[in-house]
Design a protein around this motif. Structure first.
Motif, mmCIF file in Angstrom:
data_model
loop_
_atom_site.group_PDB
_atom_site.id
_atom_site.type_symbol
_atom_site.label_atom_id
_atom_site.label_comp_id
_atom_site.label_asym_id
_atom_site.label_seq_id
_atom_site.Cartn_x
_atom_site.Cartn_y
_atom_site.Cartn_z
ATOM 1 N N TYR A 24 50.158 9.767 -26.516
ATOM 2 C CA TYR A 24 49.662 11.133 -26.306
ATOM 3 C C TYR A 24 50.412 11.820 -25.174
ATOM 4 O O TYR A 24 50.738 13.013 -25.264
ATOM 5 C CB TYR A 24 48.151 11.122 -26.032
ATOM 6 C CG TYR A 24 47.351 11.270 -27.293
ATOM 7 C CD1 TYR A 24 46.797 12.502 -27.667
ATOM 8 C CD2 TYR A 24 47.173 10.205 -28.153
ATOM 9 C CE1 TYR A 24 46.089 12.642 -28.850
ATOM 10 C CE2 TYR A 24 46.466 10.329 -29.337
ATOM 11 C CZ TYR A 24 45.925 11.549 -29.674
ATOM 12 O OH TYR A 24 45.238 11.689 -30.844
ATOM 13 N N ILE A 47 40.290 9.941 -23.832
ATOM 14 C CA ILE A 47 40.616 9.766 -25.240
ATOM 15 C C ILE A 47 39.618 8.859 -25.961
ATOM 16 O O ILE A 47 39.224 9.132 -27.106
ATOM 17 C CB ILE A 47 42.036 9.177 -25.392
ATOM 18 C CG1 ILE A 47 43.081 10.170 -24.873
ATOM 19 C CG2 ILE A 47 42.331 8.812 -26.843
ATOM 20 C CD1 ILE A 47 44.477 9.584 -24.777
ATOM 21 N N TYR A 59 41.946 16.626 -31.895
ATOM 22 C CA TYR A 59 42.810 17.551 -31.161
ATOM 23 C C TYR A 59 42.022 18.721 -30.586
ATOM 24 O O TYR A 59 42.251 19.154 -29.457
ATOM 25 C CB TYR A 59 43.918 18.087 -32.072
ATOM 26 C CG TYR A 59 44.873 17.040 -32.588
ATOM 27 C CD1 TYR A 59 45.005 15.802 -31.967
ATOM 28 C CD2 TYR A 59 45.658 17.290 -33.708
ATOM 29 C CE1 TYR A 59 45.876 14.845 -32.442
ATOM 30 C CE2 TYR A 59 46.539 16.333 -34.191
ATOM 31 C CZ TYR A 59 46.642 15.108 -33.553
ATOM 32 O OH TYR A 59 47.511 14.169 -34.038
ATOM 33 N N ILE A 78 52.678 12.997 -32.454
ATOM 34 C CA ILE A 78 51.797 11.853 -32.224
ATOM 35 C C ILE A 78 51.982 10.812 -33.314
ATOM 36 O O ILE A 78 52.044 9.606 -33.035
ATOM 37 C CB ILE A 78 50.335 12.318 -32.126
ATOM 38 C CG1 ILE A 78 50.119 13.053 -30.793
ATOM 39 C CG2 ILE A 78 49.364 11.151 -32.257
ATOM 40 C CD1 ILE A 78 48.757 13.692 -30.644
#
Length: 217
Positions: A24, A47, A59, A78
């Motif tokens: 990320y 996360i 997202y 990603i």
């Protein structure tokens, strides 16, 4: 009679914890550089609660005002990052995962994936660790948007009754998929999700090795 078991992937069979923060970080840096944005780099604690959510919601939770264009750019970066990181570093397969999958298949059961992850991500994991599954379906295929619809697809496609397929996972979305389809749910109390999300599971396990015995009984 049980005929199939559907497994969530991340937090149930596999953990992306060793690689996800770096993937990320590199992807968001690329977005900021290319699109002149200023998104902060999330750490793993930020996360982890989102793992298991559909990618779009993932997202949007991290970046509430992200545009569709930037979301698409970030998603591609990603996915590329995960494919490379899984191939190189692997992430972590939970202890006993391969053995449990093989045991269930030896018992004549179909073993599916039921994950909110995209096919490219799942297949990278499957290839890296040489895992074996029956043909499975993913989000964004056949109009599917979530795990409940994935499980419903298996029921319809294979003409299973709800009592003939078991859902296994570590998050509320896994429990919801089972409940929406009236299927038995085994909650994994070792994954990314807190116990509160799955405490109403039909059965809770602390290790994957417990699952074959539960299914036999």
């Amino acid at each position: 009679m049980i005929k199939a078991v559907a497994f969530d992937m991340d937090g149930t069979l596999y953990s992306s914890e060793p690689i996800i923060e770096e993937v990320y970080a590199q992807s968001i840096k690329a977005l900021n550089q290319e699109k002149k944005t200023q998104y902060d780099l999330p750490d793993f604690k930020t996360i982890e609660p989102l793992i298991g959510q559909p990618v779009k919601l993932f997202y949007q939770s991290l970046f509430p005002h992200i545009s569709q264009e930037n979301m698409s750019f970030l998603g591609a970066k990603i996915m590329q990052g995960f494919q490379k990181a899984i191939q190189t570093h692997g992430g972590t397969l939970f202890e006993g995962a391969k053995e449990v999958l093989q045991t269930l298949q030896n018992q004549g059961l179909k073993v599916f994936v039921a994950s909110n992850g995209k096919r490219e991500y799942l297949e990278a994991i499957i290839h890296k660790f040489n895992l074996s599954f029956a043909p499975f379906v993913c989000v964004e295929e056949h109009g599917i948007q979530n795990k409940s619809q994935i499980l419903a697809w298996y029921l319809k496609t294979y003409s299973f009754k709800p009592s003939q397929i078991i859902m296994v996972g570590d998050r509320a979305s896994d429990l919801l998929a089972a409940r929406d389809n009236q299927c038995f749910f085994i909650g994994c109390h070792f994954g990314h999700g807190p116990l509160e999300e799955i405490q109403t599971a039909d059965v809770l396990v602390n290790h994957l090795s417990e699952i074959p015995k539960i299914i036999q009984n």
